[in-house]
Design a protein around this motif. Sequence first.
Motif, PDB file in Angstrom:
ATOM      1  N   GLU A 101      12.597  11.266  77.896  1.00 31.84           N
ATOM      2  CA  GLU A 101      11.615  10.216  78.190  1.00 31.84           C
ATOM      3  C   GLU A 101      10.265  11.584  78.940  1.00 31.84           C
ATOM      4  O   GLU A 101       8.431  11.142  78.275  1.00 31.84           O
ATOM      5  CB  GLU A 101      11.736  10.057  79.105  1.00 31.84           C
ATOM      6  N   GLN A 102      11.005  12.308  79.264  1.00 28.30           N
ATOM      7  CA  GLN A 102       9.902  13.508  79.455  1.00 28.30           C
ATOM      8  C   GLN A 102       9.136  14.440  78.093  1.00 28.30           C
ATOM      9  O   GLN A 102       7.582  14.109  78.329  1.00 28.30           O
ATOM     10  CB  GLN A 102      10.209  14.545  80.426  1.00 28.30           C
ATOM     11  N   ASP A 104       8.780  12.429  75.276  1.00 25.85           N
ATOM     12  CA  ASP A 104       7.409  11.143  75.226  1.00 25.85           C
ATOM     13  C   ASP A 104       6.219  11.021  75.855  1.00 25.85           C
ATOM     14  O   ASP A 104       5.684  11.013  75.642  1.00 25.85           O
ATOM     15  CB  ASP A 104       8.889   9.542  75.395  1.00 25.85           C
ATOM     16  N   ALA A 105       6.563  11.467  77.698  1.00 29.14           N
ATOM     17  CA  ALA A 105       5.337  11.389  77.805  1.00 29.14           C
ATOM     18  C   ALA A 105       4.497  12.801  77.773  1.00 29.14           C
ATOM     19  O   ALA A 105       3.004  12.297  77.771  1.00 29.14           O
ATOM     20  CB  ALA A 105       5.666  11.565  79.466  1.00 29.14           C
ATOM     21  N   CYS A 117       9.477  14.128  86.993  1.00 29.44           N
ATOM     22  CA  CYS A 117       9.652  12.217  87.050  1.00 29.44           C
ATOM     23  C   CYS A 117      10.581  12.131  88.716  1.00 29.44           C
ATOM     24  O   CYS A 117      10.973  12.841  89.364  1.00 29.44           O
ATOM     25  CB  CYS A 117      10.876  12.731  86.171  1.00 29.44           C
ATOM     26  N   GLY A 144      -0.191   7.730  81.064  1.00 24.77           N
ATOM     27  CA  GLY A 144       1.370   8.360  81.552  1.00 24.77           C
ATOM     28  C   GLY A 144       1.197   9.974  82.390  1.00 24.77           C
ATOM     29  O   GLY A 144       1.495  10.702  82.746  1.00 24.77           O
ATOM     30  N   TYR A 200       3.302  12.179  83.833  1.00 26.85           N
ATOM     31  CA  TYR A 200       4.659  11.319  85.603  1.00 26.85           C
ATOM     32  C   TYR A 200       5.659  10.384  84.543  1.00 26.85           C
ATOM     33  O   TYR A 200       5.355   9.797  83.811  1.00 26.85           O
ATOM     34  CB  TYR A 200       4.402  11.311  86.635  1.00 26.85           C
ATOM     35  N   THR A 201       6.940  10.226  84.948  1.00 20.69           N
ATOM     36  CA  THR A 201       7.700   8.949  84.302  1.00 20.69           C
ATOM     37  C   THR A 201       8.412   8.446  85.722  1.00 20.69           C
ATOM     38  O   THR A 201       9.084   9.331  86.172  1.00 20.69           O
ATOM     39  CB  THR A 201       8.615   9.318  83.070  1.00 20.69           C
ATOM     40  N   THR A 202       8.179   7.313  85.707  1.00 18.93           N
ATOM     41  CA  THR A 202       8.899   6.202  86.779  1.00 18.93           C
ATOM     42  C   THR A 202       9.777   6.319  86.901  1.00 18.93           C
ATOM     43  O   THR A 202      10.450   5.401  87.356  1.00 18.93           O
ATOM     44  CB  THR A 202       7.437   4.978  86.909  1.00 18.93           C
ATOM     45  N   ARG A 203      10.767   6.032  86.131  1.00 20.12           N
ATOM     46  CA  ARG A 203      12.056   5.561  85.628  1.00 20.12           C
ATOM     47  C   ARG A 203      13.014   6.650  86.141  1.00 20.12           C
ATOM     48  O   ARG A 203      12.563   8.339  85.478  1.00 20.12           O
ATOM     49  CB  ARG A 203      12.303   5.510  83.805  1.00 20.12           C
ATOM     50  N   SER A 205      14.857   9.439  86.771  1.00 23.55           N
ATOM     51  CA  SER A 205      15.890  10.495  85.958  1.00 23.55           C
ATOM     52  C   SER A 205      16.800  11.657  86.156  1.00 23.55           C
ATOM     53  O   SER A 205      17.126  12.527  85.595  1.00 23.55           O
ATOM     54  CB  SER A 205      14.362  11.389  85.040  1.00 23.55           C
TER      55      SER A 205
END
Length: 330
Positions: A101-102, A104-105, A117, A144, A200-203, A205
């Motif tokens: 996910e990071q 991808d961001a 994250c 993002g 930054y990813t909000t899920r 992790s």
Amino acid sequence: MSEQPSFSVIIPAYNSHSTLARAIDSVLAQTLPALEVLVVDDGSTDDTRAIAEGYGPPVRCIHKPNGGVASARNRGIREARGDWVALLDADDVWLPHKLQEQWDALQRAPGVGWAACRHDIIRDGRRWRQPIRPKLQAEIARNGTVPSFNSMHRLPFQTSGLVVRRDLLHEVGLFQEWMRVADDRDLMWRIALRQPRVAYTTRVSHEYRCDTPGSLTKQPAVRREEVLQSLCNVLREAERLSPEARESFYPVGRGQAYNLMLRLAGKDLPISPEVRRDALAAFRLNRWQQATLWVVRALPVPLGRRLADWICWCRVRHRMPQARPVADRS
């Protein structure tokens, strides 16, 4: 950006026999595999080294004399071969989607050299999660990325969630080994001077375990004077870089310096005249702030400590909502 990212995962470890395997396993379970996992054994006296060496490639154990978490992380970074460095404490755990996910961001944000994250806090056997304010949620969904200084003091932002381009780490000068506390926050400030936005990813992790006895990275913050000196150093670096860097850091540094001076005054801890003069000259406190410092110092220590803690709690709560207990890993 490259279609095949190379991640070097750095795990500093000291007497971590009870948690290290869990941390390593969480890296090996990633849906996006890491190039290497560097466990830096910081002079452990238990079987930490044997646990790390028992894995074999891609896990590699580096043994060094005890020197603290900053020196352990720096040793790992200097030996890293990946284009990206991901940091993980020996008592924390990644969830399997974390690196993917990071990455991808980061692909959606060309030119951004670091990512963070969301995490859960594991304390006293319970899971806690900090809410994210709707305005920041919307900005992350839209771009993002978020402003670096704004995010690290308003979003869940912790070292085990960081991914940083390796050449950027060398550019900023790695971790400050003279610091025994908050060396990670110091590094983040120096990265943010050069990277005005962070992916930054909000899920959720990773899991931040804040009650591990004897953890190398979670010792009591008794040397707050070091952090105050670090703030002054970062401000000088910002002034050297550009007016924009100074403008972005100054409000953050001033707020942090005030909180630290409050804590020092409330606990009646000594602070060298040189550091105090340096901080007051660098971050000019307003009259209200100067008055509260005077009151806290004038009160008996138990009352001064309670007042300082209450003021700091109010200031932090204004920026970031309090963590709430949760029952699942969603």
